[in-house]
Scaffold this active site. Sequence first.
Site, PDB file in Angstrom:
ATOM      1  N   ASP A   1     -10.557 -13.020   1.508  1.00  0.00           N
ATOM      2  CA  ASP A   1      -9.796 -13.150   2.754  1.00  0.00           C
ATOM      3  C   ASP A   1     -10.534 -12.528   3.926  1.00  0.00           C
ATOM      4  O   ASP A   1     -11.399 -11.662   3.761  1.00  0.00           O
ATOM      5  CB  ASP A   1      -8.407 -12.525   2.606  1.00  0.00           C
ATOM      6  CG  ASP A   1      -8.459 -11.050   2.245  1.00  0.00           C
ATOM      7  OD1 ASP A   1      -9.300 -10.686   1.409  1.00  0.00           O
ATOM      8  OD2 ASP A   1      -7.656 -10.277   2.800  1.00  0.00           O
TER       9      ASP A   1
ATOM     10  N   GLU B   1      -7.232  -8.676   0.288  1.00  0.00           N
ATOM     11  CA  GLU B   1      -7.728  -7.302   0.346  1.00  0.00           C
ATOM     12  C   GLU B   1      -7.418  -6.680   1.696  1.00  0.00           C
ATOM     13  O   GLU B   1      -7.143  -5.482   1.796  1.00  0.00           O
ATOM     14  CB  GLU B   1      -9.236  -7.292   0.090  1.00  0.00           C
ATOM     15  CG  GLU B   1      -9.832  -5.896  -0.085  1.00  0.00           C
ATOM     16  CD  GLU B   1     -10.194  -5.198   1.222  1.00  0.00           C
ATOM     17  OE1 GLU B   1     -10.196  -5.872   2.280  1.00  0.00           O
ATOM     18  OE2 GLU B   1     -10.466  -3.985   1.188  1.00  0.00           O
TER      19      GLU B   1
END
Length: 867
Positions: free
Chosen positions: A578, A639
């Site tokens: 991400d 994350e």
Amino acid sequence: MTKIEKQKFTKLQQHLKKNWSFVEDDYEGCRTLVMIASFSLDPEELRKVFGIEFYEERLLYFIGLLKNPNTKIIYISSLRIDPVIVDYYLTMYSDSSSQKKDMKSRLVMLQAGDSGSYLALTQKVLKNKKLIKEIKDEIPNKKQAVLRCFNSTQDEEDLAVKLGVPLFAPSSKLVPLGSKSGSRETFKAAGVKVPPGVENIMNEDGLIKALRSMKRRNPKLQKVILKFNYSFSGGGNAILNVAKLPGKKEEIIKYVLRYLRPIETDLLTKKYLEKLFKFGGIVEEWMMGAKTDSPSAQLNILPNKKVELISTHEQLLDEETQQTYLGCRFPAKKSNTKVISQAGMKIGNYLAKKGVIGRFAIDFVVNKSGNRTDVRAIEINLRKGGTTHPYFMTKLITGAKPDKNGMLRIDGRRVFYYAFDNIKHPEYAHLDAKTLIEIVHQSGLEYDPETQTGIVLHLLGAIKTFHKFGAVCIARSPKAAEQLYFLLIRVVNKYLEEKQEVKVKKEDTIVNKNRLVETFGKLVRIDSPPGEEKLLSDALFDKFKSLGFKTTQDEFWNILVKIPGRGNIPFLLSAHMDVVQPCRNVQPVVRGDKIMSAGDTVLGADDKAAIAYILELVNILEEQKIPHRPLELLFTVREETFFGGVLDMDTTKITSPMGYVIDGAKIGEIDISAPWLMHMKIEVKGKAAHSGVNPEEGINAIKIASEAISKIPLGRIDSETTANIGTIKGGHALNTVPNKVEIVAEARSLDRKKLEEQVERMTKAFEDAAEKHHGIVQIETKIPYDGYVFDKEDVFIQKTADIMKKAGITPEVRKAMGGSDANELISKGIKVLDIGTGMEKPHTTKESIAIPEMIKMVKFLLEAVRI
């Protein structure tokens, strides 16, 4: 539709009932087929289908009906379909150039234009009076014409009236029979078993009641699936583990919000429930297991109410959720064919009595235990589904005839195929329809009319933009059909590898600089904000799977790859997929020896640079056959939102005792510690009163909060500890004493005891202020992750520093004040070091990374894993 228009539609449909034979595929008389390739679905559902714009090509299989010299087809699409694709179908279906020319003369391709974002094609046509006139002018005889569509709604009926031709599809009034709730009700009325469950879930109370009743009936129930009444290809489904479902009513929704997992990972749980309650849906027991099949039966109801079994298939579903349709095998397994055919005919006869006409499919789950077979019907698709076009494409191109059991035969010989709709990979951006057709032709895999075997392509228009296409692989046995599919993937990938080979400078013989930069560029172009990593996850999954490595993708889209090597102790390399916002439509720019974004987004080097390093490392190890230790590659999601992916995943599958999390900033950084973090949600309650009339009766919550904050040490408390007030929200109106203030704060420290002391100071300040002014304070605390501290002289740290020096990197051991996936992995007993990637100014639109630093990082990883 007005009363007069309804009467006209009824009259048209009555004409169809009296003269129904010209809708049959083998009809030899004169007829005109008006093909409206519309997916008339809710716009939100259309957005979910990757490459939906090109699904309008799926009905091109009807071109095969032009083999009948008395048939004319008017094909309507939103945008112009590439002539190369149309010519491909004409060539595949014709036996000679003269027949192809004749077929082409009876094919009229019309376009509605892109008059609205995610507006269904039929709606575009209805808005275009000029186009409607064009269509009508092309129909030579309305009494021998029929409108065909993907699925029917009121819009298709309106178009039928405007064109003056009947519609061969179920009435829009009967569409609810194909909803998830309607399907269950239909199955039960037809005497066919369904999974235990509850339909017509319309609100929170209904869902709670359903879950409680299902758990009471089956206390050992582990998992259920929720489904929207109207959704496409499993998109409206969500999985819920109910093993620990609480008994109290007020706790159930909280539990659902925490543990529900929508198949569409970008759909938040709260949003999912809002849609479920808005459109309705069902909840059923999870029936999928190791010995579960997912066959489907395709049927046709003619206007004279005759029910035909067309075909049976085994559906190919995604491995992880087993909900998303990817393709199919034809026919269904012999052990499934009879049971689903019998059940399908029962359901078909019931639908015929209800007035349904047209083609539709019924999905089943079949569980086997010993000699016992449990068949459950789960869904009716009152439309042309994923199994429709491969069946009719095969039937029309081979000239095969169906038997009563839904089997296709050529002179008594059975025909088999393996069809796949989702052949996708970012690398396919280098292809176009013409190139792909030529690749299949040159490989000798294309359909051969002499052997009546080979590959027929579809969804060709989606290659360039959406990097995907589909194929139907026709053969004389199921195994041969599947082998054709894998041969297709192999020849396409080989072509791309040969085309993209680049000459590298002599000094870069170990690291392929051009490939590394190109890989990084492709990665950052794939949108992957937190919660929307599916596309990137799929690309990585496909990449490592194609290399033959054991690759798993869990329900959250985390990926774990296991690469064999020398020895028995694997080493972990981890990166997250991400990227923080703004990260959509990233356009990487190379300036000198640096890569940066165009300036209106982040670059995404955090953390796609790490992914690029790992991919280049694997390429080097494979190409140069370098001996290395066994590797485990972990790619996580979310994350940036406090390690959601690694928190949710099953880390017991990781067997590495140590490794690297590649997620720092400056190259050479080695984090030997990270802080413990405490989140605080503080609610201060006062008492409302009019600020002008009776302010003395009020208790000002803002005053309490401000006094408390003024007493709290904030910012850097010491070298190991920080604290911050993040947001303050409160008050209702200018003339009202505020009765409530909500505050979000945090404290972090490399020393757990210091953290607790700081939180205690913050808590006491609010409690004292509230007590002083007769208010109330409520404080919720949460530790999203634990910290860690390594000894600077640790052998693993020293060895890592030595390897960096060999790769030309200056190591810098530091104490970090931010967290990463390393925090969670360390808490699970995996000794990992968070190391820098070389990125500069991460989380900003000025983010960049230097290419020489990237090359050094790959060399470092190579030195770290080689033996």
